[in-house]
Scaffold this motif. Structure first.
Motif, PDB file in Angstrom:
ATOM      1  N   ALA A 281      24.099  11.930  21.001  1.00  0.00           N
ATOM      2  CA  ALA A 281      23.542  12.883  20.029  1.00  0.00           C
ATOM      3  C   ALA A 281      22.033  12.658  19.881  1.00  0.00           C
ATOM      4  O   ALA A 281      21.265  13.621  19.776  1.00  0.00           O
ATOM      5  CB  ALA A 281      24.240  12.722  18.683  1.00  0.00           C
ATOM      6  N   TRP A 282      21.627  11.407  19.883  1.00  0.00           N
ATOM      7  CA  TRP A 282      20.189  11.103  19.811  1.00  0.00           C
ATOM      8  C   TRP A 282      19.453  11.656  21.032  1.00  0.00           C
ATOM      9  O   TRP A 282      18.371  12.207  20.928  1.00  0.00           O
ATOM     10  CB  TRP A 282      19.961   9.591  19.707  1.00  0.00           C
ATOM     11  CG  TRP A 282      20.058   9.121  18.293  1.00  0.00           C
ATOM     12  CD1 TRP A 282      21.150   8.580  17.679  1.00  0.00           C
ATOM     13  CD2 TRP A 282      19.016   9.173  17.304  1.00  0.00           C
ATOM     14  NE1 TRP A 282      20.860   8.294  16.371  1.00  0.00           N
ATOM     15  CE2 TRP A 282      19.559   8.639  16.112  1.00  0.00           C
ATOM     16  CE3 TRP A 282      17.694   9.608  17.315  1.00  0.00           C
ATOM     17  CZ2 TRP A 282      18.810   8.545  14.937  1.00  0.00           C
ATOM     18  CZ3 TRP A 282      16.944   9.512  16.149  1.00  0.00           C
ATOM     19  CH2 TRP A 282      17.509   8.987  14.970  1.00  0.00           C
TER      20      TRP A 282
ATOM     21  N   GLY B 242      19.122  15.303  20.480  1.00  0.00           N
ATOM     22  CA  GLY B 242      18.183  15.583  19.389  1.00  0.00           C
ATOM     23  C   GLY B 242      16.734  15.366  19.804  1.00  0.00           C
ATOM     24  O   GLY B 242      15.864  16.218  19.569  1.00  0.00           O
TER      25      GLY B 242
ATOM     26  N   HIS C  24      21.972  20.904  18.907  1.00  0.00           N
ATOM     27  CA  HIS C  24      21.141  21.092  17.708  1.00  0.00           C
ATOM     28  C   HIS C  24      19.695  20.738  18.009  1.00  0.00           C
ATOM     29  O   HIS C  24      19.431  19.672  18.570  1.00  0.00           O
ATOM     30  CB  HIS C  24      21.647  20.204  16.563  1.00  0.00           C
ATOM     31  CG  HIS C  24      23.008  20.580  16.097  1.00  0.00           C
ATOM     32  ND1 HIS C  24      24.155  20.100  16.686  1.00  0.00           N
ATOM     33  CD2 HIS C  24      23.410  21.412  15.115  1.00  0.00           C
ATOM     34  CE1 HIS C  24      25.208  20.621  16.072  1.00  0.00           C
ATOM     35  NE2 HIS C  24      24.788  21.428  15.119  1.00  0.00           N
TER      36      HIS C  24
ATOM     37  N   GLY D 170      18.535  17.683  16.262  1.00  0.00           N
ATOM     38  CA  GLY D 170      19.737  17.236  15.560  1.00  0.00           C
ATOM     39  C   GLY D 170      20.024  18.024  14.297  1.00  0.00           C
ATOM     40  O   GLY D 170      20.946  17.681  13.542  1.00  0.00           O
TER      41      GLY D 170
END
Ligand code: HEM
Ligand code: HEM
Length: 178
Positions: A46-47, A50, A116, A119
């Motif tokens: 996820a990082w 993001g 996203h 994020g």
């Protein structure tokens, strides 16, 4: 040194923020778990997404700023071939760091992940879930990333050559502090 011989403050800020983010992004790519069929976009993955989408946004901003805010006069004392090589490298860096995050985004969409921006803000899918071509873009993403790493090496070597060998003050054009 006149005002037009150096990059303006927003251009310098964007250049060095992107250097830091790109370094972090490669670190995340190497530390995150291998992405497999049933992997979820959590934790370091996820990082990676993001930070990667932030890079995409800042690169767009940077190009807009370059077109609108102008660039300094060309650096005076380089040979024409060096000038052409620098322009080509910069153009490839701009194009590459726009294409690379989009390839990652396409691959993420094919896995059914919602991407996203930074994020925070969900972005539309760029490919249907399960699309074969989009899955392939994962390999292309990796290949392009390593190609760009080589190009950064060339860019940094050229900057080092100006700084330590030619000592012609080129670095001052982009140096964060005035
Ligand atoms: C400039 C930004 C980016 C850089 C430098 C970058 C770099 C990398 C690198 C080097 C890998 C391969 C890791 C390995 O060797 O195992 C990788 C994999 C991956 N990246 Fe990125 N990435 C960026 C942006 C993004 C974005 C924006 C997304 C998604 C929206 C993304 C999604 C992925 C995925 C899903 C993989 C695994 C691909 C696969 O194994 O099929 N990346 N990235
Ligand atoms: C330690 C690493 C780096 C150093 C020392 C460095 C240094 C410089 C310097 C001195 C310039 C100005 C060149 C000139 O006046 O003609 C420049 C421009 C540029 N750098 Fe870097 N750089 C680094 C990393 C990066 C990275 C990672 C990227 C990736 C996107 C990048 C992209 C660019 C671009 C696109 C330009 C052209 C700016 C323009 O004319 O619009 N640099 N860099």
């Amino acid at each position: 040194m006149s005002a037009t011989s150096v990059y303006n403050a927003p251009a310098r800020m964007l250049h060095w923020s992107l250097v830091a983010l790109i370094a972090v992004e490669f670190g995340l790519a190497w530390l995150m778990p291998d992405v497999r069929r049933d992997t979820q976009p959590i934790g370091l993955i996820a990082w990676h997404i993001g930070v990667g989408t932030t890079i995409l946004g800042l690169m767009l901003l940077r190009l807009l700023w370059r077109w609108g805010g102008g660039t300094p006069e060309p650096h005076p004392v380089v040979a024409p071939w060096q000038d052409r090589a620098a322009r080509a490298t910069h153009a490839l860096l701009y194009a590459g760091f726009l294409v690379l995050p989009v390839l990652g985004w396409i691959n993420a969409s094919s896995r059914g992940w919602t991407v996203h921006l930074a994020g925070l803000l969900s972005l539309p899918a760029l490919a249907a879930q399960g699309a074969g071509w989009a899955h392939e873009m994962g390999d292309v993403h990796q290949l392009v990333a390593y190609g760009l790493l080589g190009l950064i090496g060339l860019h940094v070597a050229a900057a080092g050559y100006h700084q330590f060998e030619l000592r012609d003050g080129l670095m001052r054009r982009m140096w964060p502090k005035r």
